[in-house]
Design an enzyme around this catalytic site. Structure first.
Site, PDB file in Angstrom:
ATOM      1  N   ASN A  19       0.858  -1.175   0.000  1.00  0.00           N
ATOM      2  CA  ASN A  19       0.000   0.000   0.000  1.00  0.00           C
ATOM      3  C   ASN A  19       0.898   1.231   0.000  1.00  0.00           C
ATOM      4  O   ASN A  19       2.069   1.153  -0.373  1.00  0.00           O
ATOM      5  CB  ASN A  19      -0.976  -0.037   1.189  1.00  0.00           C
ATOM      6  CG  ASN A  19      -0.280  -0.030   2.543  1.00  0.00           C
ATOM      7  OD1 ASN A  19       0.802   0.527   2.721  1.00  0.00           O
ATOM      8  ND2 ASN A  19      -0.911  -0.651   3.523  1.00  0.00           N
ATOM      9  N   TYR A 155      -4.056  -2.777  -4.863  1.00  0.00           N
ATOM     10  CA  TYR A 155      -2.701  -2.529  -4.369  1.00  0.00           C
ATOM     11  C   TYR A 155      -1.772  -2.059  -5.479  1.00  0.00           C
ATOM     12  O   TYR A 155      -2.086  -2.140  -6.664  1.00  0.00           O
ATOM     13  CB  TYR A 155      -2.146  -3.802  -3.707  1.00  0.00           C
ATOM     14  CG  TYR A 155      -2.787  -4.074  -2.379  1.00  0.00           C
ATOM     15  CD1 TYR A 155      -2.299  -3.498  -1.219  1.00  0.00           C
ATOM     16  CD2 TYR A 155      -3.918  -4.875  -2.281  1.00  0.00           C
ATOM     17  CE1 TYR A 155      -2.904  -3.718  -0.001  1.00  0.00           C
ATOM     18  CE2 TYR A 155      -4.534  -5.102  -1.066  1.00  0.00           C
ATOM     19  CZ  TYR A 155      -4.015  -4.523   0.074  1.00  0.00           C
ATOM     20  OH  TYR A 155      -4.619  -4.731   1.277  1.00  0.00           O
ATOM     21  N   LYS A 181     -12.512  -1.416  -2.840  1.00  0.00           N
ATOM     22  CA  LYS A 181     -11.656  -0.406  -2.219  1.00  0.00           C
ATOM     23  C   LYS A 181     -10.267  -0.512  -2.818  1.00  0.00           C
ATOM     24  O   LYS A 181      -9.728  -1.622  -2.948  1.00  0.00           O
ATOM     25  CB  LYS A 181     -11.585  -0.601  -0.708  1.00  0.00           C
ATOM     26  CG  LYS A 181     -10.781   0.469   0.019  1.00  0.00           C
ATOM     27  CD  LYS A 181     -10.864   0.309   1.537  1.00  0.00           C
ATOM     28  CE  LYS A 181      -9.980  -0.817   2.035  1.00  0.00           C
ATOM     29  NZ  LYS A 181     -10.000  -0.924   3.510  1.00  0.00           N
ATOM     30  N   LYS A 183      -6.140   1.370  -3.111  1.00  0.00           N
ATOM     31  CA  LYS A 183      -5.149   2.151  -2.394  1.00  0.00           C
ATOM     32  C   LYS A 183      -4.828   3.448  -3.131  1.00  0.00           C
ATOM     33  O   LYS A 183      -4.815   3.494  -4.364  1.00  0.00           O
ATOM     34  CB  LYS A 183      -3.866   1.341  -2.212  1.00  0.00           C
ATOM     35  CG  LYS A 183      -4.061   0.033  -1.441  1.00  0.00           C
ATOM     36  CD  LYS A 183      -4.611   0.285  -0.052  1.00  0.00           C
ATOM     37  CE  LYS A 183      -4.785  -1.011   0.723  1.00  0.00           C
ATOM     38  NZ  LYS A 183      -5.352  -0.773   2.066  1.00  0.00           N
ATOM     39  N   ASP A 212      -8.216   4.296   0.070  1.00  0.00           N
ATOM     40  CA  ASP A 212      -7.537   4.118   1.354  1.00  0.00           C
ATOM     41  C   ASP A 212      -6.098   4.602   1.239  1.00  0.00           C
ATOM     42  O   ASP A 212      -5.316   4.065   0.449  1.00  0.00           O
ATOM     43  CB  ASP A 212      -7.575   2.630   1.726  1.00  0.00           C
ATOM     44  CG  ASP A 212      -6.944   2.326   3.070  1.00  0.00           C
ATOM     45  OD1 ASP A 212      -6.501   3.262   3.755  1.00  0.00           O
ATOM     46  OD2 ASP A 212      -6.897   1.134   3.423  1.00  0.00           O
ATOM     47  N   ALA A 213      -5.734   5.618   2.044  1.00  0.00           N
ATOM     48  CA  ALA A 213      -4.376   6.162   2.019  1.00  0.00           C
ATOM     49  C   ALA A 213      -3.479   5.546   3.071  1.00  0.00           C
ATOM     50  O   ALA A 213      -2.281   5.865   3.137  1.00  0.00           O
ATOM     51  CB  ALA A 213      -4.420   7.678   2.224  1.00  0.00           C
ATOM     52  N   GLU A 238     -10.551   6.761   3.192  1.00  0.00           N
ATOM     53  CA  GLU A 238     -10.130   6.034   4.388  1.00  0.00           C
ATOM     54  C   GLU A 238      -8.733   6.422   4.872  1.00  0.00           C
ATOM     55  O   GLU A 238      -7.808   6.530   4.079  1.00  0.00           O
ATOM     56  CB  GLU A 238     -10.181   4.525   4.100  1.00  0.00           C
ATOM     57  CG  GLU A 238      -9.788   3.639   5.264  1.00  0.00           C
ATOM     58  CD  GLU A 238     -10.022   2.177   4.943  1.00  0.00           C
ATOM     59  OE1 GLU A 238      -9.247   1.338   5.448  1.00  0.00           O
ATOM     60  OE2 GLU A 238     -10.969   1.855   4.191  1.00  0.00           O
ATOM     61  N   GLU A 264      -9.132   1.370  12.079  1.00  0.00           N
ATOM     62  CA  GLU A 264      -8.558   0.026  12.050  1.00  0.00           C
ATOM     63  C   GLU A 264      -7.264  -0.078  12.844  1.00  0.00           C
ATOM     64  O   GLU A 264      -6.877  -1.156  13.257  1.00  0.00           O
ATOM     65  CB  GLU A 264      -8.309  -0.429  10.615  1.00  0.00           C
ATOM     66  CG  GLU A 264      -7.162   0.278   9.906  1.00  0.00           C
ATOM     67  CD  GLU A 264      -6.909  -0.280   8.519  1.00  0.00           C
ATOM     68  OE1 GLU A 264      -5.846  -0.884   8.314  1.00  0.00           O
ATOM     69  OE2 GLU A 264      -7.771  -0.104   7.646  1.00  0.00           O
ATOM     70  N   HIS A 321     -12.308  -3.932   9.970  1.00  0.00           N
ATOM     71  CA  HIS A 321     -11.137  -4.191   9.126  1.00  0.00           C
ATOM     72  C   HIS A 321     -10.771  -5.674   9.196  1.00  0.00           C
ATOM     73  O   HIS A 321     -11.124  -6.365  10.140  1.00  0.00           O
ATOM     74  CB  HIS A 321      -9.987  -3.320   9.638  1.00  0.00           C
ATOM     75  CG  HIS A 321      -8.620  -3.839   9.338  1.00  0.00           C
ATOM     76  ND1 HIS A 321      -7.950  -4.714  10.183  1.00  0.00           N
ATOM     77  CD2 HIS A 321      -7.779  -3.611   8.310  1.00  0.00           C
ATOM     78  CE1 HIS A 321      -6.765  -4.989   9.677  1.00  0.00           C
ATOM     79  NE2 HIS A 321      -6.637  -4.340   8.549  1.00  0.00           N
ATOM     80  N   TYR A 342     -10.783  -9.851   1.609  1.00  0.00           N
ATOM     81  CA  TYR A 342      -9.539  -9.823   0.843  1.00  0.00           C
ATOM     82  C   TYR A 342      -9.480 -11.061  -0.043  1.00  0.00           C
ATOM     83  O   TYR A 342      -8.787 -12.018   0.265  1.00  0.00           O
ATOM     84  CB  TYR A 342      -8.334  -9.781   1.776  1.00  0.00           C
ATOM     85  CG  TYR A 342      -8.087  -8.427   2.395  1.00  0.00           C
ATOM     86  CD1 TYR A 342      -7.736  -7.339   1.610  1.00  0.00           C
ATOM     87  CD2 TYR A 342      -8.206  -8.241   3.757  1.00  0.00           C
ATOM     88  CE1 TYR A 342      -7.510  -6.093   2.172  1.00  0.00           C
ATOM     89  CE2 TYR A 342      -7.976  -7.006   4.333  1.00  0.00           C
ATOM     90  CZ  TYR A 342      -7.626  -5.939   3.534  1.00  0.00           C
ATOM     91  OH  TYR A 342      -7.405  -4.707   4.089  1.00  0.00           O
TER      92      TYR A 342
END
Length: 388
Positions: A19, A155, A181, A183, A212-213, A238, A264, A321, A342
């Site tokens: 990430n 990713y 979601k 990255k 998501d950062a 996120e 998370e 999470h 995942y």
């Protein structure tokens, strides 16, 4: 009825993905087995669980502190009042004996692994799925059918790996997901915007795509990204900054009209109190991603959900999470908003076995007793290693 042994094995995560901050190829997970003197079908009843995905195993803490304390406890002191099941809260308290307040982190994950294994164990003693045990214990009905789920991925793959974002998300769609979601923060803003637009070609609507950062940004960068992504109407943005930078989260919430997600990497009830007091989350809008496997187990996590509701937030704003079976059962049992998955990554823990019946962005656990970890083929060799 007593615990006769607790064992841990350190399991490496498969894959070379990254990430904005970390590469997961060296990450590990603690898989735990709690063995009892209760015998069913000629074998002792064993509870299994693990801490969570995306950090490191806690074998040293487990072997040196947590496991010896639980095994040293008077066996009846670990049982519920009826004496027909183990009390997860009492087990967690035994594991924390002689620990000072504060210092949440790896010990929170180590205690969680054992505490969650007790939930698996109790469900097996009752011969029912863990979500049923969880719902009854906390006075909930549990989700009646299935729960919302999204595929976490997107990713940054190494150059020359042969993977593309489009291929990844199309594969998730084929599995039955309709929300995703990805990255951000691991490339330039321009490159990340291009990735968002590529992902939207698959998602079809910003309401089915989150970003998501992973805590990468300082406040100016977080605000710059917020301004750039606002037109896309994304499902949520996120963990823009450090998870304990409540001031950043508060200022971002004031500037960004869309939903934010965080939590998370909060490891205790006390840290969530601070988030609510100082981080500016908005009732009915923002998403809470606290994870029982990272915050001392389900007992503490359920207290966090109660805290949210006492402050005017809905448990439907909670999306744990982790992307694995344990949090799926928790989401069902506690009637949460949903959970992440995942698929295909973070093996042997990520994703769900085929029997979960994923379709149209909804998923439900199988009827296997406990968390059903034994149904996950990728985990079978590691469970066998623990059970001997």
């Amino acid at each position: 009825m007593r615990i006769t042994a607790i064992q841990e094995v350190t399991v490496p995560l498969a894959g070379n993905i990254a990430n904005a901050l970390v590469n997961f190829s060296q990450h590990t997970v603690s898989l735990v087995a709690v063995r009892t003197d209760v015998v069913r079908n000629g074998r002792p009843v064993v509870g299994y669980a693990f801490d969570s995905i995306g950090r490191f195993a806690q074998g040293g803490i487990l072997r040196d502190r947590v496991i010896p304390r639980v095994l040293a406890a008077d066996p009846p002191s670990l049982l519920n009042e009826a004496g027909d099941a183990f009390d997860p809260a009492k087990v967690a308290a035994a594991a924390m004996r002689n620990e000072k307040p504060g210092g949440h982190g790896d010990r929170a994950c180590a205690v969680a692994a054992v505490e969650l294994a007790i939930w698996d164990l109790n469900a097996k003693l009752a011969d029912e799925p863990a979500h049923a045990t969880i719902a009854r214990h906390f006075g909930r009905q549990g989700a009646r059918t299935d729960v919302d789920v999204y595929a976490a991925g997107g990713y940054y793959y190494p150059p020359g790996s042969g993977h593309t974002l489009t291929q990844e998300l199309l594969a998730y769609r084929e599995l039955g997901f309709d929300a995703y979601k990805i990255k951000i923060g691991g490339a330039s803003l321009e490159a990340d915007i291009a990735r968002i637009e590529e992902a939207l070609n698959i998602a079809g609507d910003g309401r089915r795509l989150s970003v998501d950062a992973n805590g990468r940004f300082d406040l100016p960068t977080a605000l710059r990204y917020a301004q750039a992504i606002a037109p896309y109407g994304l499902r949520w943005y996120e963990e823009a900054g450090d998870p304990l930078d409540y001031g950043l989260n508060r200022e971002l919430a004031q500037a960004y009209g869309g939903a934010l997600a965080t939590g998370e990497n909060l490891f205790s009830l006390r840290e969530v109190v601070n988030l609510l007091d100082y981080g500016g989350p908005r009732p009915g809008q923002d998403i809470f991603q606290m994870d029982a496997g990272l915050c001392y187990g389900l007992t503490e996590y359920a207290a966090i959900v109660d805290l949210l509701e006492s402050r005017g937030y809905s448990r439907r704003q909670a999306y744990p999470h982790g992307g694995h079976l344990i949090n799926l059962h928790i989401a069902v049992g506690l009637e949460l908003g949903g959970c992440e998955a995942y698929p295909g990554v973070f093996q042997p823990f990520g994703g769900y076995p085929p029997g979960c019946g994923l379709a149209q962005g909804r998923v439900r656990p199988t009827s296997a007793p406990g968390f059903g970890l034994e149904e996950k083929a990728e985990l079978a060799p590691w469970i066998a290693k623990l059970t001997g």
